[in-house]
Design a protein around this motif. Structure first.
Motif, PDB file in Angstrom:
ATOM      1  N   TRP A  67      30.715  58.432  68.211  1.00  0.00           N
ATOM      2  CA  TRP A  67      31.428  57.285  67.649  1.00  0.00           C
ATOM      3  C   TRP A  67      31.751  57.517  66.178  1.00  0.00           C
ATOM      4  CZ3 TRP A  67      29.162  53.131  64.508  1.00  0.00           C
ATOM      5  CH2 TRP A  67      30.035  52.070  64.300  1.00  0.00           C
ATOM      6  N   ALA A  68      30.783  58.020  65.417  1.00  0.00           N
ATOM      7  CA  ALA A  68      31.000  58.300  63.999  1.00  0.00           C
ATOM      8  C   ALA A  68      32.083  59.368  63.822  1.00  0.00           C
ATOM      9  CB  ALA A  68      29.702  58.745  63.340  1.00  0.00           C
ATOM     10  N   SER A  69      32.067  60.369  64.655  1.00  0.00           N
ATOM     11  CA  SER A  69      33.074  61.435  64.580  1.00  0.00           C
ATOM     12  C   SER A  69      34.468  60.879  64.870  1.00  0.00           C
ATOM     13  CB  SER A  69      32.724  62.542  65.561  1.00  0.00           C
ATOM     14  OG  SER A  69      33.699  63.536  65.566  1.00  0.00           O
ATOM     15  N   GLU A  70      34.557  60.012  65.859  1.00  0.00           N
ATOM     16  CA  GLU A  70      35.839  59.384  66.198  1.00  0.00           C
ATOM     17  C   GLU A  70      36.342  58.528  65.034  1.00  0.00           C
ATOM     18  OE1 GLU A  70      37.351  55.826  69.097  1.00  0.00           O
ATOM     19  OE2 GLU A  70      35.769  57.147  69.842  1.00  0.00           O
ATOM     20  N   LEU A  71      35.449  57.773  64.401  1.00  0.00           N
ATOM     21  CA  LEU A  71      35.842  56.965  63.251  1.00  0.00           C
ATOM     22  C   LEU A  71      36.302  57.839  62.091  1.00  0.00           C
ATOM     23  CD1 LEU A  71      33.038  54.266  63.296  1.00  0.00           C
ATOM     24  CD2 LEU A  71      35.461  53.896  63.776  1.00  0.00           C
ATOM     25  N   SER A  72      35.633  58.956  61.889  1.00  0.00           N
ATOM     26  CA  SER A  72      36.023  59.869  60.810  1.00  0.00           C
ATOM     27  C   SER A  72      37.422  60.426  61.030  1.00  0.00           C
ATOM     28  CB  SER A  72      35.026  61.021  60.690  1.00  0.00           C
ATOM     29  OG  SER A  72      33.793  60.547  60.211  1.00  0.00           O
ATOM     30  N   GLU A  73      37.761  60.697  62.289  1.00  0.00           N
ATOM     31  CA  GLU A  73      39.082  61.232  62.607  1.00  0.00           C
ATOM     32  C   GLU A  73      40.170  60.166  62.439  1.00  0.00           C
ATOM     33  OE1 GLU A  73      38.824  62.875  66.503  1.00  0.00           O
ATOM     34  OE2 GLU A  73      37.408  64.436  65.877  1.00  0.00           O
ATOM     35  N   ARG A  74      39.858  58.914  62.784  1.00  0.00           N
ATOM     36  CA  ARG A  74      40.849  57.844  62.700  1.00  0.00           C
ATOM     37  C   ARG A  74      41.031  57.327  61.288  1.00  0.00           C
ATOM     38  NH1 ARG A  74      39.679  53.007  66.264  1.00  0.00           N
ATOM     39  NH2 ARG A  74      37.530  53.597  65.928  1.00  0.00           N
ATOM     40  N   GLY A  75      39.981  57.336  60.506  1.00  0.00           N
ATOM     41  CA  GLY A  75      40.033  56.759  59.171  1.00  0.00           C
ATOM     42  C   GLY A  75      40.365  57.781  58.110  1.00  0.00           C
ATOM     43  N   ASP A  76      40.198  57.364  56.877  1.00  0.00           N
ATOM     44  CA  ASP A  76      40.574  58.225  55.764  1.00  0.00           C
ATOM     45  C   ASP A  76      39.388  58.882  55.071  1.00  0.00           C
ATOM     46  OD1 ASP A  76      39.684  55.773  54.997  1.00  0.00           O
ATOM     47  OD2 ASP A  76      41.178  55.454  53.441  1.00  0.00           O
ATOM     48  N   GLY A  77      38.196  58.682  55.561  1.00  0.00           N
ATOM     49  CA  GLY A  77      37.023  59.304  54.962  1.00  0.00           C
ATOM     50  C   GLY A  77      35.981  59.633  56.017  1.00  0.00           C
ATOM     51  N   ARG A  78      35.111  60.559  55.691  1.00  0.00           N
ATOM     52  CA  ARG A  78      34.089  61.008  56.641  1.00  0.00           C
ATOM     53  C   ARG A  78      32.892  60.066  56.625  1.00  0.00           C
ATOM     54  NH1 ARG A  78      29.553  64.173  56.355  1.00  0.00           N
ATOM     55  NH2 ARG A  78      29.007  65.190  58.285  1.00  0.00           N
ATOM     56  N   ARG A 103      21.488  58.913  70.542  1.00  0.00           N
ATOM     57  CA  ARG A 103      22.005  59.307  69.226  1.00  0.00           C
ATOM     58  C   ARG A 103      23.291  60.111  69.369  1.00  0.00           C
ATOM     59  NH1 ARG A 103      19.658  60.712  63.684  1.00  0.00           N
ATOM     60  NH2 ARG A 103      21.352  61.927  62.805  1.00  0.00           N
ATOM     61  N   ALA A 104      23.386  60.903  70.402  1.00  0.00           N
ATOM     62  CA  ALA A 104      24.597  61.696  70.626  1.00  0.00           C
ATOM     63  C   ALA A 104      25.819  60.785  70.787  1.00  0.00           C
ATOM     64  CB  ALA A 104      24.437  62.593  71.840  1.00  0.00           C
ATOM     65  N   ASP A 105      25.657  59.671  71.483  1.00  0.00           N
ATOM     66  CA  ASP A 105      26.760  58.718  71.627  1.00  0.00           C
ATOM     67  C   ASP A 105      27.129  58.112  70.280  1.00  0.00           C
ATOM     68  OD1 ASP A 105      26.782  59.194  74.347  1.00  0.00           O
ATOM     69  OD2 ASP A 105      25.601  57.403  74.846  1.00  0.00           O
ATOM     70  N   ALA A 135      16.982  48.695  63.246  1.00  0.00           N
ATOM     71  CA  ALA A 135      17.910  49.820  63.401  1.00  0.00           C
ATOM     72  C   ALA A 135      17.171  51.145  63.521  1.00  0.00           C
ATOM     73  CB  ALA A 135      18.862  49.874  62.216  1.00  0.00           C
ATOM     74  N   ASP A 136      17.690  51.985  64.401  1.00  0.00           N
ATOM     75  CA  ASP A 136      17.178  53.353  64.531  1.00  0.00           C
ATOM     76  C   ASP A 136      17.886  54.294  63.561  1.00  0.00           C
ATOM     77  OD1 ASP A 136      15.393  52.859  66.768  1.00  0.00           O
ATOM     78  OD2 ASP A 136      17.218  52.599  67.961  1.00  0.00           O
ATOM     79  N   ALA A 137      19.124  53.919  63.202  1.00  0.00           N
ATOM     80  CA  ALA A 137      19.933  54.770  62.321  1.00  0.00           C
ATOM     81  C   ALA A 137      20.965  53.913  61.614  1.00  0.00           C
ATOM     82  CB  ALA A 137      20.611  55.866  63.136  1.00  0.00           C
ATOM     83  N   TYR A 138      21.645  54.548  60.672  1.00  0.00           N
ATOM     84  CA  TYR A 138      22.705  53.888  59.918  1.00  0.00           C
ATOM     85  C   TYR A 138      23.973  54.713  59.989  1.00  0.00           C
ATOM     86  CZ  TYR A 138      18.703  51.587  57.773  1.00  0.00           C
ATOM     87  OH  TYR A 138      17.552  50.899  57.563  1.00  0.00           O
ATOM     88  N   LEU A 139      25.099  54.026  59.973  1.00  0.00           N
ATOM     89  CA  LEU A 139      26.378  54.692  59.784  1.00  0.00           C
ATOM     90  C   LEU A 139      26.650  54.624  58.294  1.00  0.00           C
ATOM     91  CD1 LEU A 139      28.901  55.978  61.159  1.00  0.00           C
ATOM     92  CD2 LEU A 139      29.946  53.715  60.970  1.00  0.00           C
ATOM     93  N   VAL A 140      26.766  55.782  57.652  1.00  0.00           N
ATOM     94  CA  VAL A 140      26.927  55.837  56.200  1.00  0.00           C
ATOM     95  C   VAL A 140      28.139  56.693  55.850  1.00  0.00           C
ATOM     96  CG1 VAL A 140      24.472  55.504  55.714  1.00  0.00           C
ATOM     97  CG2 VAL A 140      25.357  57.802  55.987  1.00  0.00           C
ATOM     98  N   GLY A 141      28.558  56.579  54.607  1.00  0.00           N
ATOM     99  CA  GLY A 141      29.651  57.384  54.092  1.00  0.00           C
ATOM    100  C   GLY A 141      29.438  57.588  52.609  1.00  0.00           C
ATOM    101  N   ARG A 142      30.172  58.493  52.061  1.00  0.00           N
ATOM    102  CA  ARG A 142      30.091  58.740  50.612  1.00  0.00           C
ATOM    103  C   ARG A 142      31.446  58.428  50.021  1.00  0.00           C
ATOM    104  NH1 ARG A 142      27.280  63.630  49.587  1.00  0.00           N
ATOM    105  NH2 ARG A 142      25.494  62.271  49.496  1.00  0.00           N
ATOM    106  N   TYR A 143      31.470  57.377  49.237  1.00  0.00           N
ATOM    107  CA  TYR A 143      32.708  56.951  48.596  1.00  0.00           C
ATOM    108  C   TYR A 143      32.969  57.873  47.417  1.00  0.00           C
ATOM    109  CZ  TYR A 143      36.229  53.592  47.164  1.00  0.00           C
ATOM    110  OH  TYR A 143      37.401  52.983  46.848  1.00  0.00           O
TER     111      TYR A 143
END
Length: 106
Positions: free
Chosen positions: A41-52, A35-37, A66-74
């Motif tokens: 990855w999610a943190s890196e995407l947040s830094e590169r993109g325009d939203g968390r 999960r740490a990995d 799936a064990d988890a989901y990558l989610v965001g709040r539009y």
């Protein structure tokens, strides 16, 4: 050995353009060693993109692999004055405020 599976949810794609690009390159399911990995990855995407975006544990009753989901709040879009028009219409003066003289037939 990759044993932590993350599915990318549409909310993450809408929130962050870097997520959409990653999905186009590698698909909507990613495998990580831990999960740490996945969170890195999610943190890196947040830094590169325009939203968390972030990793959220899958519901125990979920039947997917799936064990988890990558989610965001539009963010909610601005209403460009539509709200103001409705507010003005809803706050129109009542009969008591205007007086009956405004409604007399001439």
């Amino acid at each position: 050995m990759c044993d932590y599976v993350v599915d990318v949810k549409p909310s993450a794609r809408r929130t962050n353009g870097a997520v959409g690009a990653a999905v186009c390159r590698t698909g909507s399911r990613r495998r990580f060693d831990s999960r740490a990995d996945a969170e890195a990855w999610a943190s890196e995407l947040s830094e590169r993109g325009d939203g968390r975006v972030w990793i959220r544990r899958a519901d125990p009753d979920d039947r997917s692999a799936a064990d988890a989901y990558l989610v965001g709040r539009y963010p909610r879009p601005e209403l460009d004055g539509a709200y103001d028009k409705r507010r003005r219409r809803l706050r129109a003066p009542s009969v008591e405020q205007v007086g009956l003289g405004a409604y007399d037939a001439r």
